[in-house]
Every structure is written in structure tokens, then in C-alpha cells.
Write an enzyme that holds these catalytic residues in place. Sequence first.
Site, PDB file in Angstrom:
ATOM      1  N   ASP A  43     -26.823  56.324  10.527  1.00  0.00           N
ATOM      2  CA  ASP A  43     -27.990  57.137  10.840  1.00  0.00           C
ATOM      3  C   ASP A  43     -28.309  57.173  12.334  1.00  0.00           C
ATOM      4  OD1 ASP A  43     -29.908  58.911   9.882  1.00  0.00           O
ATOM      5  OD2 ASP A  43     -31.484  57.391   9.899  1.00  0.00           O
ATOM      6  N   SER A  47     -23.144  62.822  12.860  1.00  0.00           N
ATOM      7  CA  SER A  47     -22.855  64.116  12.243  1.00  0.00           C
ATOM      8  C   SER A  47     -23.747  65.217  12.814  1.00  0.00           C
ATOM      9  CB  SER A  47     -23.026  64.021  10.722  1.00  0.00           C
ATOM     10  OG  SER A  47     -22.131  63.082  10.169  1.00  0.00           O
ATOM     11  N   SER A 552      10.570  34.059  -9.656  1.00  0.00           N
ATOM     12  CA  SER A 552      10.390  35.165  -8.684  1.00  0.00           C
ATOM     13  C   SER A 552       9.444  36.222  -9.254  1.00  0.00           C
ATOM     14  CB  SER A 552      11.731  35.787  -8.298  1.00  0.00           C
ATOM     15  OG  SER A 552      12.527  36.102  -9.405  1.00  0.00           O
TER      16      SER A 552
END
Length: 641
Positions: A43, A47, A552
Amino acid sequence: MAQESTTDAIYRTEALIAEDIDAYLDQHQHKTMLRFITCGSVDDGKSTLIGRLLYDSKMIFEDQLAALERDSKRVGTQGQEIDFALLVDGLAAEREQGITIDVAYRFFNTEKRKFIVADCPGHEQYTRNMVTGASTADLAVILVDARKGVLVQTRRHSYICHLLGIRNIVLAVNKMDLVDYDKATFDKIVSDYREFASEIGIESFTAIPISGFRGDNITASPSANTPWYSGPSLVDHLESVEVRSAVDRDKPFRMPVQWVNRPDLDFRGFAGLIAGGEVRPGDPIRVLPSGKTSTIERIVTFDGDLDEAGAGQSVTLTLADEIDCSRGNVIAAADAPPQVADQFEATIVWMSDDALHVGRSYWLKLATQTVSATVREPKYEIDINSLERLAAKTLELNEIGVAEVHTDKPLVFEPYVDSRTLGGFILVDKITNATVAAGMLNFSLRRSQNIHWQPTDITREHHASMKNQTPRVLWFTGLSGSGKSTIANEVEKKLALMNRHTFLLDGDNVRHGLNKDLGFTEADRIENIRRIGEVAKLMTDAGLIVLTAFISPFRAERQMVRDMLAEHEFIEIFVDTPLEVAEERDVKGLYKKAREGKLKNFTGIDSPYEAPENPDIVVNTVAMTPEEAADYIIRQILPLK
């Protein structure tokens, strides 16, 4: 003077218009490109700032603007006609939460330059997304909310930007309108940031007071609301800052070869993107890692040959000599080549939900090179909030650490501080093909330069022909109690009767000597298999047929051993026994101890077993006796010559 006719005037006007259009197109065609990112805490207005840049640069279509106005009313913008953040927060989840999650890329241009901007997430949990955006950026805009000052995320993102080689930093103190454009507030934030920046090596930055909401000092300069500020607006600064390709032109020539351009038998060129320096026909070059030398004959492009080319250009080079050169090689200046090594110290940003598996083999991709690599236990993890170095056994999601990286082949590289292209890499999981980490090579280890492969006159082919057999590794895998050792023993006895030269590596036996220092943690299991793989490889070099009986449990390690060997030498044999059957046998009493909690990290109980997806041979010990299973395996591997 004769009066100009109407027709002539029209022709002259059209010619002038055409000339202006050509000049305009030429100007825009040759504009430089600046990639930058915006980052900061949640915030802080990242953008909104990008939306404002797009709006002011007239990069919004009418239908987009109409949709934006509708969306702004729907989300209830506080007194503002347009919520510019909605231009960038494209994900539905972002619009619902009011935050940025993914990296959103946008394009815009001004009269002087073209731009690609990345809006990076503010949340700590999306650090990997932020790293993605920063990895290709020339400049970072670090936003700070004027009401909050320098926060933890401000520090985190600044550190990551510096770590990833971004040297152009803009400190954009946003939301100045909410503090009445107070100069003292701005000065305090700049002072706090300068103190922190010096601690992490940021030598300089440009501080600008802005308001994405009102547009202060974004495009127009200066704002009447900040008469005390005499610096450039944000766009003025973005238009004038030097881009990376210009800086890279001053470095020695390097071009990773992307592909060999061979349209016909008469033409053979090497295509790629020039990573640094400049090149001209006649320049002496060196191809690495082989070290072969030649000179540049032509610089070929779609539009014709060039007299010179530099960093940031994609070209095809032809050489004066026919020398071996292929994808993954690097063509460099003959008198200033990059380094070649196979062991490095690297800074690693872990980007996977699954933690780093120390010793596991990953694909390492650097420029056009792809090699197999393992990461050693981290030397330390970096707490980028406090800059402390913390002890670490592994790296988790979004953690940053320093560790040794070993590759199976020599890598052409430069330290990341000198070259992003030849110093930055990614690690890719061999099983899932997912990118799990991004890394920066710091330097090669001295031992990688001092240790050289000693050639011998007796080759592995000679060893094999002396034994009249083709080397193999018969890799038995399955749960504890599945019958691996028993069946492997039966197979070896049958091979001995056939006069074959063999050696059996058994899991328990090896842990009495070679691997006695290893436990049963996931990291130790990986290292156990790595060592066995190296031993098995040496034995195949001696011409032997090697049988191994190990649980393994992880597919990645079995694949790692397969990759060590020549094609078709590794034969994966899955001893398929259901867990309940193996537990019922429990010859060693291990399952009982594991069930009682007395034995930790036991495969099948509290540690996973990843069954082979495409084994070469499968034997079922419920349907077969050990001798039947051995006979079946022998039939499958014949002929052995």
C-alpha cells in the site's frame, strides 16, 4: 518569381509531411529502452504510480479508460475519479485484497525513451516474484509512504535490488499530499534511508517527493506544491538515466552462442545476443570453454551485414576458421576472455516451496549453458532485515544464502557484479522442471583452478575389452526388506558363472566404511547416493559390471547417477514389494522400531519412498522367488558384449 501552383504546393506539403513522418518514425525506432521496477511495502502506492505514468503518457485506450472508470466507481475510490492502481492490479485476487501478488509488466513511452515497468509485490511471502521483476531491471523505484517512513520491506527490497545488480535507485517518497508536502518529513525519510543504504553498499540514489494520487513531480516538473524541491521529476530522471546496454558496451566482448545458424552448406554462423562489449570484422576472438581462437569474418543480420555491433544486439557471427563451436559456448575477445571453472561461491535466492536438498543434482542454466549442479550446505543465510549472517543447513522459500555450487562440466562465467548475463543463473528441478532458485556467482573456488583431469593412456574402452564385456550399473531400488540385496547377490553369482567381472555395492556394507559418517536424514541420504554414484562410475571406467542394492528413495538421486554414466549403462531395477509385505518380513526388526518411534527417518514410515515411474526392469518378489527374479534380470540385460 513565378507564383507556385496549387498542385505544386500540395506536392510540396505532402513531401514535407512525409519527411516529418520519416523523421518521427526514425526517432521512435532508435529510442533506447529502460526497464525499471517499482517496489516497496504494501500500500505504498506502486500500482497507482504506474497507472498514473500510463495515463499521463496517453497509453490507455478509450475502452480501457471507460472500464477503469466503471471499476473505480465499483471499488469505491475515495473522492478520486479514477483509481489508477486498477490499471495494473489485473489479478482478481489483487483487486479483492487491494494488494499486488504477481509481477505486472506494462509498456509506455515518452518522446525520449521507451519503458517497460514491472510492478512488484510488497508482501514478504512474494519475494520470489520481486526477484523475478528485478532480475532484468536497469533501475528501481523504491516507494516509501511519507506517513510511515522507511519500513522493513523498504529495506528488504532495497537489499534485493542491490544484490541483483541494480545500481540506479530512485527513492520515491509517495503520498506527500497526505503530510501537507512537508519538507521536514521528506528530509527525515531521505536521511534514514541514506543511513541504511550505506550499510548495504548503495553508494548513491535519487530522492524525489511525489504524489501518485495528485500527480506531483511525476511527469510535470516542478510541482507548485513542493517549491522547496528543485530536482527532476520522476519521468525526467527516467528519461536521462543511463541504460545497462550502454554501460555494457564499454566492457570486453562476450556473446553466448544461442544456436548454430546453418541454412545451407555454404554458410555457418553463430547466433546470439551480445552480452558485453563491441565487435567488428577482423577482431580476434576466443571460443570458450575450448579456448580455440579465430577472427570475426562477418556480422550478419536480417537487414544485412554490419560494420560493428555491441551489447544488446542480436547478431550472427561468422568466423574466418572452421573451429568447433556450438550452443552453450561463449565467443569472447581473444585477449580478455571470461573465466572457466566448475566450483563456485554463489548467493542463492530460494524460490520453491520445497526446501533446498543439499547435494541433490539440479539443472543449472546460465546464459545458453545448461549443466548439472549440486549445492553444498549453505555457509550462512542472510537475514536481510537485520543483515545478520545466520547458520543454516538448507534454504527455505524466499530465503537468501551463500553456498558452494559444483557443476559436472566447466562453466564459462564472470562474477555477477561484472556481468549479469554470465554471472546470473537459475536452478531447475530435474524431475518437475520447475525453477527452484535464482543465483549470482561471486567467484570461482581456487581448487577448481588447481585441480585438473589427468589423462591416462589406458581408456575405459580398453578396460572393458580386456574383460570382454560392456560395463553396466544394475541399480536395485526398493523398500527395506523388499529383497534387493538377496536378488542382487543371486544375479552376481549367475554373472560369475558366465565369467563376467562384477562388483556388488550393498547399502549396509558401504555404510561400514565409505559412508560411515552419514546418517539417515534426507540430506545424508542424498549424499550417500551421490558418493555411491561416483564410486560406481569409477568401477564402470574399470570395465566392471556394478550391482548396487540401496533403498535410494528419491527419483532425483537415481536420475543423478544415471546422468553420471554413459548412455544405456545405468539400468534401474525396481524390486516391487508392497509395504505391508516388506514390513511383515522385517528381517532386521527395523519396521518395528520405526513404528515404536525408536527409529527416525525410516523409509516407508516417516520418510517417503518415490517409486520409479519408468524403471528399466521390474521384479515382483511376491510373485517371484529370488532365483526366478535373478534369471529374469539376466535375460533382460543380455547380451553383455
